[in-house]
Design a protein around this motif. Structure first.
Motif, PDB file in Angstrom:
ATOM      1  N   VAL A   1     -21.659  -6.481  17.794  1.00  0.00           N
ATOM      2  CA  VAL A   1     -20.732  -6.955  19.082  1.00  0.00           C
ATOM      3  C   VAL A   1     -21.697  -7.659  20.038  1.00  0.00           C
ATOM      4  CG1 VAL A   1     -18.869  -6.504  20.802  1.00  0.00           C
ATOM      5  CG2 VAL A   1     -19.024  -5.091  18.544  1.00  0.00           C
ATOM      6  N   ILE A   2     -21.490  -8.685  20.224  1.00  0.00           N
ATOM      7  CA  ILE A   2     -22.356  -9.777  21.188  1.00  0.00           C
ATOM      8  C   ILE A   2     -21.650 -10.147  22.409  1.00  0.00           C
ATOM      9  CG2 ILE A   2     -23.673 -11.675  21.270  1.00  0.00           C
ATOM     10  CD1 ILE A   2     -24.822  -9.864  19.311  1.00  0.00           C
ATOM     11  N   ASN A   3     -22.391  -9.550  23.452  1.00  0.00           N
ATOM     12  CA  ASN A   3     -21.899 -10.261  24.725  1.00  0.00           C
ATOM     13  C   ASN A   3     -21.950 -11.581  24.998  1.00  0.00           C
ATOM     14  OD1 ASN A   3     -22.086 -10.745  27.887  1.00  0.00           O
ATOM     15  ND2 ASN A   3     -21.818  -8.569  28.024  1.00  0.00           N
TER      16      ASN A   3
ATOM     17  N   THR B   1     -24.811 -12.868  28.047  1.00  0.00           N
ATOM     18  CA  THR B   1     -26.300 -12.635  27.628  1.00  0.00           C
ATOM     19  C   THR B   1     -26.621 -13.151  26.046  1.00  0.00           C
ATOM     20  OG1 THR B   1     -25.754 -10.384  26.638  1.00  0.00           O
ATOM     21  CG2 THR B   1     -26.134 -10.607  29.152  1.00  0.00           C
ATOM     22  N   GLY B   2     -25.511 -13.049  25.390  1.00  0.00           N
ATOM     23  CA  GLY B   2     -25.934 -13.408  23.702  1.00  0.00           C
ATOM     24  C   GLY B   2     -26.772 -12.268  23.059  1.00  0.00           C
ATOM     25  N   GLN B   3     -26.693 -11.054  24.024  1.00  0.00           N
ATOM     26  CA  GLN B   3     -27.237  -9.750  23.482  1.00  0.00           C
ATOM     27  C   GLN B   3     -26.352  -8.845  22.876  1.00  0.00           C
ATOM     28  OE1 GLN B   3     -30.629  -9.761  22.854  1.00  0.00           O
ATOM     29  NE2 GLN B   3     -30.600 -11.929  23.528  1.00  0.00           N
ATOM     30  N   PRO B   4     -26.550  -7.959  22.160  1.00  0.00           N
ATOM     31  CA  PRO B   4     -25.708  -6.882  21.776  1.00  0.00           C
ATOM     32  C   PRO B   4     -25.259  -5.893  22.892  1.00  0.00           C
ATOM     33  CG  PRO B   4     -27.422  -6.804  19.972  1.00  0.00           C
ATOM     34  CD  PRO B   4     -28.082  -7.798  21.431  1.00  0.00           C
ATOM     35  N   VAL B   5     -23.867  -5.576  22.820  1.00  0.00           N
ATOM     36  CA  VAL B   5     -23.538  -4.782  23.840  1.00  0.00           C
ATOM     37  C   VAL B   5     -24.149  -3.232  23.823  1.00  0.00           C
ATOM     38  CG1 VAL B   5     -21.323  -5.802  24.222  1.00  0.00           C
ATOM     39  CG2 VAL B   5     -21.409  -3.836  22.597  1.00  0.00           C
ATOM     40  N   GLY B   6     -24.268  -2.710  24.734  1.00  0.00           N
ATOM     41  CA  GLY B   6     -24.892  -1.310  24.993  1.00  0.00           C
ATOM     42  C   GLY B   6     -24.677  -0.469  25.966  1.00  0.00           C
TER      43      GLY B   6
ATOM     44  N   GLY C   1     -24.712  -4.528  29.631  1.00  0.00           N
ATOM     45  CA  GLY C   1     -24.416  -5.780  28.724  1.00  0.00           C
ATOM     46  C   GLY C   1     -23.037  -5.435  28.122  1.00  0.00           C
ATOM     47  N   PHE C   2     -22.347  -4.231  28.389  1.00  0.00           N
ATOM     48  CA  PHE C   2     -21.247  -3.909  27.774  1.00  0.00           C
ATOM     49  C   PHE C   2     -19.924  -4.712  28.365  1.00  0.00           C
ATOM     50  CE2 PHE C   2     -17.726  -0.866  27.106  1.00  0.00           C
ATOM     51  CZ  PHE C   2     -17.856  -0.462  25.889  1.00  0.00           C
ATOM     52  N   PHE C   3     -20.047  -4.841  29.403  1.00  0.00           N
ATOM     53  CA  PHE C   3     -19.173  -5.832  30.072  1.00  0.00           C
ATOM     54  C   PHE C   3     -19.297  -7.067  30.498  1.00  0.00           C
ATOM     55  CE2 PHE C   3     -18.247  -1.429  31.775  1.00  0.00           C
ATOM     56  CZ  PHE C   3     -17.267  -1.100  31.126  1.00  0.00           C
TER      57      PHE C   3
ATOM     58  N   ASP D   1     -23.590   0.822  12.625  1.00  0.00           N
ATOM     59  CA  ASP D   1     -24.523  -0.313  12.918  1.00  0.00           C
ATOM     60  C   ASP D   1     -25.366  -0.228  14.246  1.00  0.00           C
ATOM     61  OD1 ASP D   1     -23.558  -1.830  10.968  1.00  0.00           O
ATOM     62  OD2 ASP D   1     -21.629  -2.402  12.227  1.00  0.00           O
ATOM     63  N   LEU D   2     -25.368   1.073  15.021  1.00  0.00           N
ATOM     64  CA  LEU D   2     -25.990   1.159  16.257  1.00  0.00           C
ATOM     65  C   LEU D   2     -27.541   1.208  16.083  1.00  0.00           C
ATOM     66  CD1 LEU D   2     -23.566   3.894  17.980  1.00  0.00           C
ATOM     67  CD2 LEU D   2     -23.504   1.214  18.231  1.00  0.00           C
ATOM     68  N   VAL D   3     -28.084   0.771  16.910  1.00  0.00           N
ATOM     69  CA  VAL D   3     -29.596   0.791  17.135  1.00  0.00           C
ATOM     70  C   VAL D   3     -30.298   1.566  18.687  1.00  0.00           C
ATOM     71  CG1 VAL D   3     -31.594  -0.364  17.152  1.00  0.00           C
ATOM     72  CG2 VAL D   3     -29.916  -1.172  16.042  1.00  0.00           C
ATOM     73  N   VAL D   4     -31.095   2.424  18.436  1.00  0.00           N
ATOM     74  CA  VAL D   4     -31.639   3.173  19.518  1.00  0.00           C
ATOM     75  C   VAL D   4     -32.934   2.316  19.907  1.00  0.00           C
ATOM     76  CG1 VAL D   4     -32.327   5.037  20.674  1.00  0.00           C
ATOM     77  CG2 VAL D   4     -30.208   5.177  19.183  1.00  0.00           C
TER      78      VAL D   4
END
Length: 696
Positions: free
Chosen positions: A545-547, A550-555, A659-661, A490-493
């Protein structure tokens, strides 16, 4: 003596760096390096299989190391769906004088689960494996016992004592015409005036070429006219350093002691390390040396994966002199010699200070015997300065926290150069890699009658001694697992750039800039160069996985340092072989077995046998479990201050949670005051005397 009659000749290393070992730890983890017992079992099985297959010649073992399980089998085991994958050894072995390279995969059942057996066996025609320490010692024996070489040294320089001749073994970057298909090493020669003299101040103009399979010198290159030995001694050795500096040791350096009276904050369970909220597994092999597995962050009673695997997988060190024979001077140190094979045995209080945990490394010699490198990997924690601070001037209140980091390190020596690798883990979830370059410049001879200063591709570091301009180009392989427990499909770069907003209605005062984020959705789109003018970085994010803030994907974000890519022309031999160094970023879909970007076997290669092939097709990256290949390095323009010993140059990169934490993850770090800290006595008295006295 014709050394080729002793194909089993093996090396020994001074100072207790390596010793034969036996025994096996019970119940190894599937990612633990091979034990000494497993190395012995793998070599015994290989001998038996080669004999049964009628392989001619005597076996000369090159590499015996763990063949890591397929990623899917490993994930099934980690998630409790399957038993531990079988232990397997990857074996590369030669049969001089025939010189065929064979690859074997040996299954090593644990706990009496059956006999060891050869699962796969094949001949690899036209390929040459790593030049191991045993190969380097063999090449030196061949050269120093060659009468033609010794006669030339005596005739040209008047040197009659072969014990003063020093040989630097280099693999060939480009095979001379007429020598194709041979296992060759070239030898740069130097001379010492005494056993501890710095030989790199006295280069010779002779370049012997050795055929390792035949066990003899097959060619010698030299200047046409007689040469004179560079006369100046420039030393760093403890026995001579004062003679070089013209004075004694510094007397004003007082001890700095690092103490942890309550012990370290980390804990060790086999190869598994727990420190603060970090979890990681330490691996080791002959090729890459230190490998990190299962890097994650414990939070809320569970471990959030970050990296499935991370390691330094290749280097290229091309030299910029276009003249013969130095066009053949280029090292691919990881593939040519092996970071693990050349790992140092680290010393407490010298290489590592503080409260240390060491991990030994296990490799093999040419006989297939296990060798244990004592203290190959160092683990310790250290103060890392300020973590964060704020002074609330309204309340006259200060909050400050100290940072610290866990450091996992190793040092490898490749003839003249030493490379120190430091993986750093910080309290806030940041991790970084620092490569520290030190050692000695690889020098070459030039006639003493030539005027100093006119060196178009380097500098003079002593009369008749030249240090050539070159690059150190590293490549790391990062298998990300940001909040992924089932692999990274599922990961995106993505690529992040910051750009000025043009003057106009949207930016009437010219102060605005904007940040753009572009997904890299195919292999060709992900071939990228760093751009410090645009603050370019790359992010790995998990859309599943959404933070919540932020409402954005964790990264996690990869922050490169400023470094030039390879400066050699793309059409050059190094441009072809070191394709990984032509860009700072490549991304490929995960495939088992794709580990080394220049190929499994790079010695005397004529093209890239890895990353160029894997990126030939513009494969999609969405849903492909992306693997990141990040290249970085330095363009080393030598300076006189780099001789006779080079102060460290540091290069690397950082991986930072993005945005991981949910907020700053170090809010739970307690305030502390270091009770061992002291103010210098004179300054304390002066401050007390200068303080205003209260009025009576």
């Amino acid at each position: 003596m014709d050394v080729s009659t002793s194909p089993e000749a093996c090396c020994a290393r001074d100072g207790g760096v390596q010793h034969q070992a036996s025994g096996v730890a019970p119940g190894p983890h599937p990612l633990d390096q091979l034990s000494p017992s497993e190395v012995s079992r793998a070599s015994a099985c290989t001998r038996a299989h080669a004999a049964a297959a009628g392989v001619p010649g005597a076996l000369r073992f090159n590499t015996i190391m763990l063949q890591e399980p397929p990623k899917r089998a490993l994930l099934d085991y980690m998630n409790g769906r399957a038993p531990a994958p079988p232990r397997r050894a990857l074996v590369w072995v030669l049969n001089p004088p025939h010189g065929t390279l064979f690859e074997g995969v040996v299954e090593l059942p644990a706990g009496g689960g059956g006999p060891d057996r050869m699962l796969a066996w094949r001949a690899l025609e036209g390929l040459q494996p790593t030049a191991t320490p045993c190969d380097n010692v063999l090449a030196e024996q061949i050269i120093l016992s060659d009468q033609r070489v010794m006669d030339l040294v005596r005739e040209r320089y008047g040197i009659t004592d072969p014990a003063l001749i020093v040989f630097d073994p280099w693999t060939l970057h480009g095979t001379p015409a007429g020598f194709e298909g041979r296992r060759l090493m070239q030898g740069f020669l130097y001379v010492r005036e005494s056993p501890t003299d710095n030989e790199y101040a006295h280069p010779l103009d002779l370049l012997p070429l050795v055929d390792l399979n035949l066990g003899k010198v097959v060619n010698i290159e030299c200047y046409d006219k007689p040469a004179r030995l560079p006369p100046t001694s420039v030393n760093y050795h403890v026995d001579h350093a004062n003679a070089t500096t013209g004075g004694g040791w510094r007397t004003d350096m007082r001890p700095i002691n690092i103490t942890q009276p309550e012990g370290p904050s980390f804990s060790i369970d086999g190869s598994l390390v727990r420190w603060q909220k970090w979890r990681l597994r330490v691996g080791f092999n002959a090729r890459e040396g230190l490998v990190l597995h299962e890097v994650g962050w414990e939070e809320g009673g569970r471990v959030r994966p970050i990296l499935h695997r991370a390691s330094l997988v290749e280097m290229a060190v091309p030299y910029g002199d276009p003249n013969e024979p130095y066009i053949r001077k280029c090292a691919f140190d990881v593939g040519d010699y092996g970071m693990g094979f050349t790992a140092n045995s680290l010393e407490l209080g010298c290489d590592c200070v503080g409260h240390i945990k060491y991990f030994d490394g296990v490799v093999n010699n040419a006989k297939g015997e296990p060798l244990t490198i004592r203290n190959a990997v160092c683990l310790h924690e250290e103060d890392a300065g300020m973590l964060w601070k704020h002074t609330d001037t309204r309340l006259n209140h200060v909050e400050v926290r100290r940072n610290r980091r866990l450091v996992v390190s190793m040092v490898s020596t490749f003839a003249n150069y030493d490379y120190a690798m430091y993986w750093n883990f910080y309290l806030d979830g940041t991790l970084s890699l620092e490569m520290k370059l030190t050692g000695i410049l690889s020098t070459t001879y030039r006639p003493l009658e030539e005027a100093p200063g006119n060196v178009p591709f380097g500098i003079d570091v002593a009369p008749g001694v030249v240090a050539t301009n070159h690059q150190h180009l590293f490549c790391v392989r990062l298998d990300p697992a940001v909040d992924c427990h089932e692999g990274g499909r599922d990961l995106v770069v993505t690529e992040i750039n910051a750009d000025r907003v043009p003057l106009g209605p949207a930016n009437p005062h010219g102060n605005a800039f904007k940040v753009s984020e572009t997904p890299l959705l195919s292999v060709h789109a992900a071939m990228r160069e760093a751009d410090p003018a645009r603050t370019r970085s790359w992010k790995v994010k998990n859309p599943s996985v959404i933070n919540p803030i932020t409402g954005q994907p964790v990264g996690f974000k990869l922050l490169p340092t400023h470094s030039a890519p390879m400066l050699a022309q793309p059409e050059s031999l190094v441009g072809k072989r070191a394709f990984f160094a032509t860009k700072h970023l490549f991304v490929t879909p995960y495939e088992d077995g794709q580990l080394y970007p220049a190929g499994d076997h790079v010695v005397q290669s004529e093209d890239c046998l890895g990353l160029r092939l894997w990126t030939a097709d513009d494969k999609p990256l969405r849903g492909a479990d992306p693997v990141i290949w990040h290249s970085f390095g330095i363009t080393h323009l030598p300076r006189l201050e780099d001789f006779p010993i080079m102060p460290v140059e540091v290069v690397g990169f950082t991986l930072k949670p993005w945005g991981f934490f949910k907020w700053n993850p170090t809010l739970d770090v307690p305030p502390t005051r270091n009770a061992a800290s002291r103010e210098e006595a004179g300054a304390a008295r002066a401050r007390a005397e200068a303080a205003p006295r209260p009025r009576l």
